[in-house]
Design a protein around this motif. Structure first.
Motif: not given
Length: 507
Positions: A67-68, A71, A129, A133, A136, A159, A226
């Motif tokens: 997911l990192q 993103d 996280i 999310g 994002t 992050e 996320t």
């Protein structure tokens, strides 16, 4: 019984001059639960124990890292989905948006090294996280270039905790020889993200609603996924072998004892400034740092420009997203191959050198092939992805070769800060005036990939030299009858790799 009482118990058999604060939390736990040795700790099946640990750590680490990178890659894909046009971006605005996240990430790594030592890393990872999310998802609402910059800065800050937490947690639970495969598995998240990202981008490009663009829906969906993963990490990612509820007391003791061979400890919240001073003058730290800076220039291409470069080869936006998917397969297979070779032949630095040379071949193809040779240009893009193995191998070397808890978490933060620095510079190589082929940037990448191979080889020489010096010193002391008495529990005394003369480097 208090920690100080246990400290005195251990120190009475080691060195009375050592401070109680030097003791690792693991040895304190073992002393407090000494009676647990009667409940079958010596009979724990270690193979089953490792599989149990894997089930609780590896899936979360893999998802977090996937997911990192998603993103990061979402900006890459959004660029060919209309983001630049909708936000009226021009010139080097896209480069600046890409770099802004890493500038924030670099600044955030400074306090992260201190915070991670003090808090529970699993919980800190989950919280960060969740919030990244949310940010994002909020990117779907941006209307201007400055709004995009603001969201990228926030994501960069949030992050910053991911890699240091995963590095620290991995080193707590696995031996050095086991860690390389686990690092490789969660670093496969990069390849998975590239493949998923291509499909996700292709799917959302089918959205033609005027009310909400496809790239906006993409950010919204990825943000929600996320944040959900963050809740999972918050609830399930273990902080240390001493704190989990899914191990019996016997299994906790076995989990602690099996990693004592690392001689890097598990947990110590006491901040030792002298370990920071040692960090500054340690040659291996600066070799690792320079290695990460030069190799992460390539990472900037993979994260932000690979789809754009493919698009500039003459492919449509839809086909460019799909044609970027093999890059992910190359990254994933390279990581797994390196983990196998590095574990079998116990030579991580050599693997780095070989794969960097292959990546340099990719940059050469992109730099010197004519625009009409699209197949060769695509092959160059794919080969460049082989350099991604350098990043996780540096993570392996850092956790394996840097001992002393303060020095280790600071080194983790420094390495990740160096990664951010390289990614700040990387996008700036692709100046608008050099479009569409960006030849100067590609040639710089070729040079840095060759430099990465040279630095990796130098690191191998340095570690081998240090190990030979220590072996020779021990041999001379033994022959002269001057060998010092081995300190009991030395691996739990929070000594650095340079203070502990029984420590040997992995390379």
């Amino acid at each position: 019984m208090s920690d100080s009482v246990h400290a005195s118990t251990v120190l009475s058999s080691t060195n009375a001059n050592l401070s109680n604060a030097s003791l690792d939390k693991a040895i304190v736990y073992l002393e407090e639960h000494a009676d647990a040795s009667k409940d079958g700790a010596d009979e724990v099946d270690l193979a089953l124990l490792v599989r149990k640990i894997d089930r609780h750590i590896v899936p979360i680490a893999l998802v977090a890292y996937t997911l990192q990178f998603l993103d990061k890659l979402d900006l890459n894909y959004a660029a060919v989905m209309g983001l630049n046009q909708e936000l009226k971006m021009k010139g080097n605005d896209f480069n600046n948006a890409a770099s802004a996240m890493y500038i924030a990430n670099l600044i955030a790594e400074l306090p992260t090294g201190y915070i991670v030592q003090k808090v529970r890393p699993g919980k800190w990872l989950g919280i960060n996280i969740i919030f990244w999310g949310v940010v994002t998802a909020a990117t779907a609402a941006v209307k201007t270039y400055h709004g995009l910059i603001a969201t990228r800065v926030m994501i960069g800050i949030l992050e910053a905790a991911t890699a240091p937490c995963l590095m620290l947690i991995t080193s707590m639970w696995y031996t050095k020889s086991e860690a390389i495969l686990r690092f490789a598995i969660w670093y496969c998240g990069l390849g998975i993200a590239q493949m998923l990202g291509g499909l996700i981008s292709w799917g959302f490009q089918q959205v033609t609603r005027e009310a909400l663009s496809g790239w906006r829906i993409m950010f919204l969906v990825l943000g929600c996924v996320t944040a959900t993963a963050g809740v999972w990490a918050l609830l399930c990612m273990p902080d240390s072998p001493m704190d989990v509820s899914w191990l019996t007391e016997a299994e906790k003791r076995a989990a602690i004892q099996r990693v004592r061979v690392n001689q890097t400890g598990i947990k110590n919240t006491h901040y030792k400034w002298k370990q920071l001073r040692e960090l500054v003058v340690d040659p291996q730290i600066w070799l690792l740092t320079f290695l990460i800076v030069v190799t992460s220039l390539t990472s900037g291409v993979i994260s932000f420009y690979s789809t754009t470069l493919i698009h500039n080869f003459g492919f449509s936006a839809l086909r460019s997203s799909l044609l970027n998917m093999p890059s992910g397969a190359v990254s994933l297979l390279s990581c797994l191959a390196t983990a196998y070779l590095g574990h079998k032949y116990d030579n991580r630095a050599l693997c780095m050198t070989v794969f960097c040379c292959l990546a340099a071949m990719g940059s050469a193809l992109m730099s010197f092939l004519p625009a009409s040779q699209r197949a060769g240009l695509l092959a160059g893009i794919y080969l460049v992805n082989m350099q991604t193995v350098t990043l996780f191998l540096v993570f392996c070397l850092t956790t394996a070769n840097v001992a002393g808890h303060t020095k280790r978490v600071a080194a983790n933060a420094l390495i990740n800060g160096a990664f951010s620095l390289g990614n700040i510079i990387g996008p700036q190589l692709f100046q608008a005036k050099d479009a569409p082929r960006y030849i100067p940037a590609k040639i710089v990448l070729l040079v840095t990939q060759i430099a990465t191979a040279v630095i990796a080889a130098a690191l191998r020489v340095y570690y081998g030299y240090q190990n030979r010096l220590r072996d020779e010193r021990e041999r001379k002391e033994r022959e002269a009858g001057e060998g010092k008495e081995v300190v009991v529990n030395i691996e739990w005394l929070n000594l650095t790799d340079r203070e502990n003369k029984t420590f040997r480097y992995k390379y």
